[in-house]
Motif scaffolding. Structure first.
Motif, PDB file in Angstrom:
ATOM      1  N   GLY A  18     -36.856   4.659   6.394  1.00 36.46           N
ATOM      2  CA  GLY A  18     -37.340   3.327   6.101  1.00 36.46           C
ATOM      3  C   GLY A  18     -36.214   2.332   6.061  1.00 36.46           C
ATOM      4  N   ALA A  19     -36.476   1.173   5.617  1.00 37.81           N
ATOM      5  CA  ALA A  19     -35.451   0.148   5.528  1.00 37.81           C
ATOM      6  C   ALA A  19     -34.565   0.407   4.328  1.00 37.81           C
ATOM      7  N   TYR A  20     -33.656  -0.487   4.088  1.00 40.42           N
ATOM      8  CA  TYR A  20     -32.647  -0.226   3.079  1.00 40.42           C
ATOM      9  C   TYR A  20     -33.232  -0.090   1.680  1.00 40.42           C
ATOM     10  N   ILE A  64     -25.669   7.257   4.673  1.00 37.15           N
ATOM     11  CA  ILE A  64     -26.867   8.075   4.498  1.00 37.15           C
ATOM     12  C   ILE A  64     -27.714   7.602   3.326  1.00 37.15           C
ATOM     13  N   TRP A  65     -27.121   6.881   2.390  1.00 40.14           N
ATOM     14  CA  TRP A  65     -27.864   6.373   1.236  1.00 40.14           C
ATOM     15  C   TRP A  65     -28.755   5.191   1.596  1.00 40.14           C
ATOM     16  N   ASP A  66     -28.690   4.721   2.820  1.00 37.73           N
ATOM     17  CA  ASP A  66     -29.615   3.691   3.278  1.00 37.73           C
ATOM     18  C   ASP A  66     -31.015   4.250   3.535  1.00 37.73           C
ATOM     19  N   VAL A  67     -31.133   5.571   3.565  1.00 33.56           N
ATOM     20  CA  VAL A  67     -32.408   6.206   3.921  1.00 33.56           C
ATOM     21  C   VAL A  67     -33.136   6.636   2.652  1.00 33.56           C
ATOM     22  N   PRO A  68     -34.318   6.069   2.392  1.00 38.06           N
ATOM     23  CA  PRO A  68     -35.032   6.375   1.147  1.00 38.06           C
ATOM     24  C   PRO A  68     -35.308   7.862   0.952  1.00 38.06           C
ATOM     25  N   ASP A  87     -18.133  14.406   3.728  1.00 39.98           N
ATOM     26  CA  ASP A  87     -17.942  14.260   5.172  1.00 39.98           C
ATOM     27  C   ASP A  87     -16.866  15.239   5.610  1.00 39.98           C
ATOM     28  N   ARG A  88     -17.214  16.088   6.566  1.00 39.63           N
ATOM     29  CA  ARG A  88     -16.179  17.011   7.036  1.00 39.63           C
ATOM     30  C   ARG A  88     -15.084  16.214   7.745  1.00 39.63           C
ATOM     31  N   ARG A  89     -13.898  16.782   7.790  1.00 42.65           N
ATOM     32  CA  ARG A  89     -12.767  16.081   8.397  1.00 42.65           C
ATOM     33  C   ARG A  89     -13.113  15.653   9.827  1.00 42.65           C
ATOM     34  N   GLY A  90     -12.623  14.466  10.177  1.00 44.83           N
ATOM     35  CA  GLY A  90     -12.892  13.944  11.510  1.00 44.83           C
ATOM     36  C   GLY A  90     -14.144  13.108  11.609  1.00 44.83           C
ATOM     37  N   THR A  91     -14.944  13.044  10.513  1.00 43.30           N
ATOM     38  CA  THR A  91     -16.197  12.295  10.557  1.00 43.30           C
ATOM     39  C   THR A  91     -16.333  11.389   9.333  1.00 43.30           C
ATOM     40  N   GLY A  92     -17.218  10.408   9.457  1.00 46.58           N
ATOM     41  CA  GLY A  92     -17.559   9.567   8.318  1.00 46.58           C
ATOM     42  C   GLY A  92     -16.358   8.895   7.693  1.00 46.58           C
ATOM     43  N   LEU A  93     -16.261   9.020   6.365  1.00 45.56           N
ATOM     44  CA  LEU A  93     -15.178   8.380   5.618  1.00 45.56           C
ATOM     45  C   LEU A  93     -13.993   9.301   5.381  1.00 45.56           C
ATOM     46  N   SER A  94     -14.071  10.544   5.870  1.00 42.22           N
ATOM     47  CA  SER A  94     -12.922  11.446   5.777  1.00 42.22           C
ATOM     48  C   SER A  94     -11.911  11.100   6.866  1.00 42.22           C
ATOM     49  N   ASP A 204     -32.376   2.484  14.859  1.00 46.57           N
ATOM     50  CA  ASP A 204     -31.219   1.710  14.424  1.00 46.57           C
ATOM     51  C   ASP A 204     -30.328   2.548  13.522  1.00 46.57           C
ATOM     52  N   PHE A 205     -30.945   3.324  12.626  1.00 50.04           N
ATOM     53  CA  PHE A 205     -30.146   4.146  11.727  1.00 50.04           C
ATOM     54  C   PHE A 205     -29.321   5.167  12.507  1.00 50.04           C
ATOM     55  N   TYR A 206     -29.940   5.860  13.474  1.00 49.00           N
ATOM     56  CA  TYR A 206     -29.191   6.872  14.223  1.00 49.00           C
ATOM     57  C   TYR A 206     -28.133   6.239  15.112  1.00 49.00           C
ATOM     58  N   ALA A 207     -28.391   5.034  15.590  1.00 50.97           N
ATOM     59  CA  ALA A 207     -27.353   4.332  16.347  1.00 50.97           C
ATOM     60  C   ALA A 207     -26.148   4.048  15.456  1.00 50.97           C
ATOM     61  N   ARG A 208     -26.421   3.567  14.251  1.00 47.52           N
ATOM     62  CA  ARG A 208     -25.327   3.288  13.314  1.00 47.52           C
ATOM     63  C   ARG A 208     -24.638   4.567  12.880  1.00 47.52           C
ATOM     64  N   LEU A 209     -25.417   5.632  12.659  1.00 51.18           N
ATOM     65  CA  LEU A 209     -24.823   6.899  12.238  1.00 51.18           C
ATOM     66  C   LEU A 209     -23.881   7.433  13.310  1.00 51.18           C
TER      67      LEU A 209
END
Length: 466
Positions: A18-20, A64-68, A87-94, A204-209
């Motif tokens: 859903g939305a935010y 991921i917290w944008d998803v209800p 987040d495993r190394r190499g991804t996300g905020l790691s 949109d979420f998967y594009a951003r992810l």
């Protein structure tokens, strides 16, 4: 359906994506050191059991917290466990890497976050490609792993004679090249969450992810590393109690991959669930969590969802009293039956849920505001040949679900009042609906602020024009 902690009208929409989420404060992002690599993580809940969610191909602990439905999943798991996401190394905020990480390095990520939170042992929930990592951790550091849960998992990434349900390596590479131009437009939703892939927010979420998880070259490196995964030789050495959960119609990982895991891990339990989605938080996520909770605690708990966020629709026939008087009771009844049938057909087509009929109209809910608008337009067009004009009011907000599946609350009253302000053949929506469908190529005309009876403050409404 999800629970939400929001009290306001701009809440997330009902559904699996859903939305935010409004009114939900995620736990802070922290960092653990795995050697010289910083691993981003969050801790949710304070239950007596530790759960480490071992991520798959994509991940971002904040996005991921944008998803209800993810928030709902964390809320449920947090009632009986302390949940560690990372987040495993190499991804996300790691920390990013110039190459794909190895399974051994991913095990070090788990050890680092467990040490950072003071966890000496935990249940590992290996999700998708996270399953091989969890298996390696369980077999090389058995003292740190109490139980193993493998969802949508696999032991090998590509075809082999004794693993014939997986696609050959070259076929997967060719598919990757073909879909690469569309990945950052949300094409991944077709595979990961096909049941909601037609929803604008999902794509949109998967594009951003995709964009936030890693760069295009890093994602390609990770995908090619996935093709080399093979932990089949480790399965007989898994000593922990193991639960394997897989959806029968999973489009990303064939259910036979999950069955293979259960058949080759000593004493493993296999639970097959209906559904086509690979993402754990899409579809009937509660069914997956039910199995995990029962496996870990021995108890099954029915989740009572009494407040949801949804798009409420009110449809009314214009001039029904006058028309009924002109036609007579019998003819009017036949016409009303025909109109109701047409409206229900459109609800089915657009995945709406009828709540109840209201004499000369009906009330329905939708898991997406854009779909509700398309349905309303289709209803108006479909009933026109019957000589009927409709008014439609739409609002997205939090409602209370009663025991007889009726809905109540301010959002219901507001949708009804908005509908009553509509002119013949008009679809009026609240500002909340307009904001949530931004980017969906739906145009509106501003109808200004309205003071509605029983509503504490003025609401701006908009007429759908295209």
């Amino acid at each position: 359906m999800i629970r939400t902690t929001s009290d306001g009208p701009d809440s997330s929409r009902i559904g699996t994506l859903g939305a935010y989420v409004v009114g939900v404060t995620p736990p802070p992002t922290q960092y653990a050191l795995a050697g010289e690599v910083s691993i981003a993580y969050k801790v949710v809940g304070d239950g007596p059991i530790d759960i480490v969610l071992v991520p798959g191909y994509l991940g971002h602990v904040e996005l991921i917290w944008d998803v209800p439905s993810v928030v709902h999943m964390f809320e449920r798991l947090g009632t009986f466990a302390r949940v560690i996401q990372y987040d495993r190394r190499g991804t996300g905020l790691s920390d990013r890497l110039p190459r794909a990480s190895t399974l051994e390095e991913r095990v070090e990520d788990i050890r680092a976050v467990m040490q950072a939170v003071g966890s000496t042992s935990a249940t590992l929930v290996g999700i998708s490609e996270g399953a091989p990592t969890a298996i390696l951790m369980a077999t090389t550091h058995p003292d740190m792993v109490d139980n193993l849960v493998l969802y949508g998992g696999l032991a090998r990434g590509t075809w082999a004679e004794d693993h014939p349900w997986a696609a050959p390596r070259e076929d997967l590479l060719e598919s990757s090249r073909a879909t690469a131009p569309f990945l950052f437009e949300g094409a991944m939703a077709e595979v990961m969450a096909p049941s909601v892939a037609d929803i604008d927010f999902a794509r949109d979420f998967y594009a951003r992810l995709q964009r936030y998880s890693a760069s295009p070259s890093s994602l390609q490196q990770a995908f090619e590393a996935f093709l080399d995964i093979d932990v089949r030789a480790l399965l007989p050495s898994v000593s922990q109690p193991t639960l394997v959960v897989h959806r029968r119609g999973d489009r990303a990982v064939n259910w036979r991959a999950g069955k293979y895991l259960a058949d080759h891990i000593p004493g493993a339990t296999y639970k097959e669930l209906p559904g086509i989605d690979h993402a754990i938080y899409v579809g009937d996520a509660d069914a997956v969590i039910d199995e995990i909770e029962h496996f870990m605690t021995g108890a099954r708990r029915a989740v009572e969802v009494d407040r949801i966020v949804t798009t409420v629709m009110f449809v009314d026939i214009v001039g029904s009293t006058r028309t009924a008087a002109a036609l007579g009771d019998s003819t009017w009844h036949d016409l009303l039956t025909a109109v109701t049938s047409v409206l229900r057909d459109q609800l089915r087509t657009h995945r709406g849920t009828e709540v109840k009929t209201l004499g000369d109209g009906l009330m329905a809910t939708f898991d997406g505001p854009a779909r509700s608008i398309r349905c309303a337009k289709a209803m108006i067009e479909a009933t026109a040949p019957l000589g009927i004009e409709l008014t439609v009011g739409l609002h997205t907000g939090e409602v209370e679900v009663t025991q007889d599946d009726d809905i109540a609350g301010l959002a219901v009253h507001l949708a009804a009042r908005i509908g009553s302000a509509a002119q013949a053949g008009e679809i009026l929506v609240s500002r909340t609906v307009r904001d949530l469908v931004a980017g969906s190529a739906i145009d509106f005309t501003d109808r200004g602020d309205h003071d509605f009876k029983g509503i504490p403050e003025p609401w701006r409404v908009y007429a759908v024009t295209s």
